[in-house]
Design a protein around this motif. Structure first.
Motif, PDB file in Angstrom:
ATOM      1  N   MET A  20       0.859  -1.187   0.000  1.00  0.00           N
ATOM      2  CA  MET A  20       0.000   0.000   0.000  1.00  0.00           C
ATOM      3  C   MET A  20       0.888   1.228   0.000  1.00  0.00           C
ATOM      4  N   SER A  21       1.144   1.790  -1.158  1.00  0.00           N
ATOM      5  CA  SER A  21       2.043   2.932  -1.166  1.00  0.00           C
ATOM      6  C   SER A  21       1.520   4.010  -2.099  1.00  0.00           C
ATOM      7  N   LEU A  22       2.245   5.104  -2.101  1.00  0.00           N
ATOM      8  CA  LEU A  22       1.816   6.305  -2.811  1.00  0.00           C
ATOM      9  C   LEU A  22       2.901   6.698  -3.812  1.00  0.00           C
ATOM     10  N   ILE A  23       2.486   6.939  -5.041  1.00  0.00           N
ATOM     11  CA  ILE A  23       3.417   7.496  -6.029  1.00  0.00           C
ATOM     12  C   ILE A  23       3.211   9.006  -6.088  1.00  0.00           C
ATOM     13  N   CYS A  24       4.296   9.760  -5.976  1.00  0.00           N
ATOM     14  CA  CYS A  24       4.257  11.214  -6.155  1.00  0.00           C
ATOM     15  C   CYS A  24       5.069  11.565  -7.388  1.00  0.00           C
ATOM     16  N   VAL A  25       4.394  12.043  -8.420  1.00  0.00           N
ATOM     17  CA  VAL A  25       5.065  12.489  -9.631  1.00  0.00           C
ATOM     18  C   VAL A  25       5.141  14.007  -9.603  1.00  0.00           C
ATOM     19  N   GLY A  26       6.307  14.558  -9.847  1.00  0.00           N
ATOM     20  CA  GLY A  26       6.378  16.019  -9.862  1.00  0.00           C
ATOM     21  C   GLY A  26       7.805  16.513  -9.844  1.00  0.00           C
ATOM     22  N   SER A  27       7.935  17.813  -9.806  1.00  0.00           N
ATOM     23  CA  SER A  27       9.264  18.415  -9.882  1.00  0.00           C
ATOM     24  C   SER A  27      10.028  18.267  -8.573  1.00  0.00           C
ATOM     25  N   MET A  28      11.345  18.172  -8.698  1.00  0.00           N
ATOM     26  CA  MET A  28      12.267  18.327  -7.574  1.00  0.00           C
ATOM     27  C   MET A  28      13.199  19.448  -7.997  1.00  0.00           C
ATOM     28  N   ALA A  29      13.404  20.409  -7.158  1.00  0.00           N
ATOM     29  CA  ALA A  29      13.978  21.664  -7.635  1.00  0.00           C
ATOM     30  C   ALA A  29      14.814  22.356  -6.578  1.00  0.00           C
ATOM     31  N   TYR A  30      15.462  23.416  -7.010  1.00  0.00           N
ATOM     32  CA  TYR A  30      15.971  24.414  -6.078  1.00  0.00           C
ATOM     33  C   TYR A  30      15.247  25.723  -6.348  1.00  0.00           C
ATOM     34  N   ASP A  31      14.923  26.418  -5.261  1.00  0.00           N
ATOM     35  CA  ASP A  31      14.213  27.680  -5.353  1.00  0.00           C
ATOM     36  C   ASP A  31      15.034  28.791  -4.721  1.00  0.00           C
ATOM     37  N   ALA A  32      14.854  29.990  -5.238  1.00  0.00           N
ATOM     38  CA  ALA A  32      15.293  31.203  -4.531  1.00  0.00           C
ATOM     39  C   ALA A  32      14.027  31.962  -4.162  1.00  0.00           C
ATOM     40  N   ILE A  33      13.884  32.273  -2.888  1.00  0.00           N
ATOM     41  CA  ILE A  33      12.626  32.812  -2.378  1.00  0.00           C
ATOM     42  C   ILE A  33      12.891  34.092  -1.607  1.00  0.00           C
ATOM     43  N   GLU A  34      12.109  35.117  -1.914  1.00  0.00           N
ATOM     44  CA  GLU A  34      12.155  36.334  -1.102  1.00  0.00           C
ATOM     45  C   GLU A  34      10.752  36.643  -0.586  1.00  0.00           C
ATOM     46  N   THR A  35      10.641  36.832   0.708  1.00  0.00           N
ATOM     47  CA  THR A  35       9.366  37.225   1.314  1.00  0.00           C
ATOM     48  C   THR A  35       9.628  38.472   2.145  1.00  0.00           C
ATOM     49  N   PRO A  36       8.559  39.118   2.669  1.00  0.00           N
ATOM     50  CA  PRO A  36       8.799  40.294   3.523  1.00  0.00           C
ATOM     51  C   PRO A  36       9.636  39.961   4.764  1.00  0.00           C
ATOM     52  N   PHE A  37       9.811  38.665   5.060  1.00  0.00           N
ATOM     53  CA  PHE A  37      10.510  38.282   6.283  1.00  0.00           C
ATOM     54  C   PHE A  37      11.965  37.874   6.052  1.00  0.00           C
ATOM     55  N   GLY A  38      12.378  37.815   4.794  1.00  0.00           N
ATOM     56  CA  GLY A  38      13.757  37.437   4.541  1.00  0.00           C
ATOM     57  C   GLY A  38      13.890  36.751   3.192  1.00  0.00           C
ATOM     58  N   LYS A  39      15.049  36.139   2.959  1.00  0.00           N
ATOM     59  CA  LYS A  39      15.253  35.478   1.678  1.00  0.00           C
ATOM     60  C   LYS A  39      16.171  34.274   1.810  1.00  0.00           C
ATOM     61  N   ARG A  40      16.019  33.365   0.851  1.00  0.00           N
ATOM     62  CA  ARG A  40      16.923  32.227   0.702  1.00  0.00           C
ATOM     63  C   ARG A  40      17.349  32.199  -0.763  1.00  0.00           C
ATOM     64  N   ASP A  41      18.632  32.138  -1.002  1.00  0.00           N
ATOM     65  CA  ASP A  41      19.115  32.138  -2.379  1.00  0.00           C
ATOM     66  C   ASP A  41      19.010  30.772  -3.030  1.00  0.00           C
ATOM     67  N   ARG A  42      18.995  29.730  -2.195  1.00  0.00           N
ATOM     68  CA  ARG A  42      18.983  28.382  -2.769  1.00  0.00           C
ATOM     69  C   ARG A  42      18.457  27.434  -1.705  1.00  0.00           C
ATOM     70  N   ILE A  43      17.289  26.924  -1.948  1.00  0.00           N
ATOM     71  CA  ILE A  43      16.682  26.008  -0.980  1.00  0.00           C
ATOM     72  C   ILE A  43      15.927  24.943  -1.766  1.00  0.00           C
ATOM     73  N   VAL A  44      15.979  23.706  -1.264  1.00  0.00           N
ATOM     74  CA  VAL A  44      15.342  22.621  -1.997  1.00  0.00           C
ATOM     75  C   VAL A  44      13.837  22.861  -2.082  1.00  0.00           C
ATOM     76  N   GLY A  45      13.244  22.452  -3.190  1.00  0.00           N
ATOM     77  CA  GLY A  45      11.813  22.660  -3.402  1.00  0.00           C
ATOM     78  C   GLY A  45      11.280  21.738  -4.482  1.00  0.00           C
ATOM     79  N   GLY A  46      10.169  22.136  -5.068  1.00  0.00           N
ATOM     80  CA  GLY A  46       9.520  21.316  -6.090  1.00  0.00           C
ATOM     81  C   GLY A  46       8.343  20.553  -5.495  1.00  0.00           C
ATOM     82  N   ALA A  47       7.318  20.356  -6.337  1.00  0.00           N
ATOM     83  CA  ALA A  47       6.062  19.767  -5.860  1.00  0.00           C
ATOM     84  C   ALA A  47       6.275  18.413  -5.202  1.00  0.00           C
ATOM     85  N   ALA A  48       7.112  17.559  -5.807  1.00  0.00           N
ATOM     86  CA  ALA A  48       7.285  16.197  -5.294  1.00  0.00           C
ATOM     87  C   ALA A  48       7.995  16.210  -3.937  1.00  0.00           C
ATOM     88  N   VAL A  49       8.889  17.163  -3.750  1.00  0.00           N
ATOM     89  CA  VAL A  49       9.609  17.265  -2.470  1.00  0.00           C
ATOM     90  C   VAL A  49       8.647  17.643  -1.342  1.00  0.00           C
TER      91      VAL A  49
END
Lengths: 307, 307
Positions: free
Chosen positions: A1-30
């Motif tokens: 009984m398991s789950l398949i997750c199909v999707g991107s695995m990525a690195y993101d650069a994110i800026e919000t009003p609270f700060g920023k990350r230049d490189r952080i793991v991301g993507g829908a599947a992650v």
């Protein structure tokens, strides 16, 4: 009984009003894998990564129960990269960079060992790619859920229409539901979408919660009122992972249990937004999840004697 | 055991994407009275009307249990008139005309026969006017609730601050809560507002539901997903009327019962938006209200066994 997750695995650069990350793991599947891993193992990942994807991130996911057998590793290219900036209200964001890199060539292959998976989550990809995954399953999974986005609605509607006829659950946000149907009313949009194929429809409204439609039934789950939404990146994918993880764990795909799955998804999303990227998801434990779900119960529970 | 509703009685001209009305009865006290009348009688109105306010509208309200003893009738002036136009998303509206007329001279006087009222709803008016009403009550009502608007936040903050120290419940929308506190996060805004006086805070979010705050507790009620929002005029005042009507009927001002009151208010508001002005409120009966409240229970009710 398991789950398949199909999707991107990525690195993101994110800026919000609270700060920023230049490189952080991301993507829908992650995000989906981290969320679902609290409920079900293994998480059978189907994705593609480049030569920059760090071994430590792979090990972190494997420790949570993710299988990388379906993840293609490309030696001479980089992973998908996305960069975005959020504004104060966190509901709008500007995409600054989208480097597809390895994702441009993504032809998902379902390993033989994944064939017995009963639950399939198709993250946002070209609808033709999502169709090819379903076509590779020798036995149709008990439940197929999919995400999509406005880009495919405007550029690949024919494939998307075919795909919608093949899935059980569509998860989109309110703007996408409206764009897909031309209906402003979400109730009317839901009816049209369910006529296109999916028996279940989840409309995500970000900080305003989520709606689950099935036939003439509707269920609403609020988002937890938080002091700060620190970074909304991945909240929708985290929601999907929690939703599918709960269904796969309980093996119950009734409307009643989907309501609970929506609450579980909302709880997981409420963790996701508390830190940058999947940082918060990496650290939560069962007790925190239980506490969070209790907060959702308190948030909506009321007694009434009809007048 | 009765309820005082202080607020405007007016005529409105309303245009929505679904049609228009050049002249229809309105005003906060009218909407609140129609909503509350399903739960408690009498509704002690405190307002002011001009020579154009039709006898048929007065009789219609009296038949629902409204007392006009506290309504001043001005022979040589017209009633307050407001005209507005809604856009497709119904969340934004343009005010086209605001003719204060009699409302410019409104000095509410509480009749002796209203002195025993235990519940007081102060509709949106100048905070000094709202203060004068509280000052006229020989015995402080068990529960005082108030509405206000961005105009008073920017122009009469000193009186508003005094008033906030005198009431139990503040009802505002999300934009007003933010403007009142300078906090974008509604959780932070709620904490600041409760420090200003009100022990209970209701933040109305229109189609996105309503939040009730009390100390560290929070409750959320969704808006009912409707096929069409025909005309949102008066929905907030209708919500307040249903909320106060339920509390006055049950004589229970606990947080638990306020949750139920929020659901009742949301149910009444969901009727209000189905037709122009208070047209729908004039025709609903007990069975329709019970059915609607059952829909709210179905909308948010879920079972969960913690993982």
């Amino acid at each position: 009984m398991s789950l398949i997750c199909v999707g991107s695995m990525a690195y993101d650069a994110i800026e919000t009003p609270f700060g920023k990350r230049d490189r952080i793991v991301g993507g829908a599947a992650v995000y989906a894998a981290y969320a679902a891993s609290n409920f079900i193992k293994p998480i059978n990942l189907v994705s593609i990564i480049g030569n920059d994807f760090e071994e430590s991130e792979i090990r972190a996911l494997e420790e949570k129960g993710a299988s990388f057998e379906g993840v293609e590793r490309v030696k001479d290219k980089k992973s998908f990269f996305w960069s975005g900036k959020y504004h104060l209200d966190m509901n709008t964001r500007d995409t600054l960079v989208t480097d597809l890199n390895v994702l441009a060539d993504f032809k998902p292959v379902i390993p033989a060992s994944f064939q017995d998976s009963e639950f399939l989550m198709l993250g946002n990809l070209h609808p033709a790619t999502q169709i090819s995954v379903i076509g590779q399953m020798k036995i149709r999974p008990r439940l197929i859920a999919m995400d999509t986005m406005n880009y495919w609605i405007s550029s690949a509607m024919q494939d998307l229409t075919t795909l919608l006829g093949m899935v059980d659950v569509l998860m989109v946000n309110d703007a996408e539901a409206r764009e897909l149907t031309g209906e402003y009313s979400l109730v009317k949009a839901a009816r049209k979408i369910m006529q296109m194929g999916p028996r279940y429809l989840v409309i995500k409204k970000g900080e305003h919660g989520a709606l689950l439609f099935h036939g003439s039934q509707v269920f609403f789950a609020p988002a937890l009122p938080l002091e700060e939404v620190f970074d909304p990146t991945g909240a929708g994918d985290t929601f999907a992972g929690g939703f599918m993880g709960h269904l796969a764990r309980t093996k119950d795909i009734s409307f009643e249990n989907m309501k609970t799955a929506i609450i579980v998804g909302s709880a997981m999303a409420s963790f996701c937004v508390e830190k940058f990227g999947p940082e918060r998801l990496k650290e939560i434990d069962k007790n925190e999840i239980d506490d969070r779900i209790r907060q959702f119960i308190d948030l909506v529970n009321f007694d009434i004697a009809l007048v």
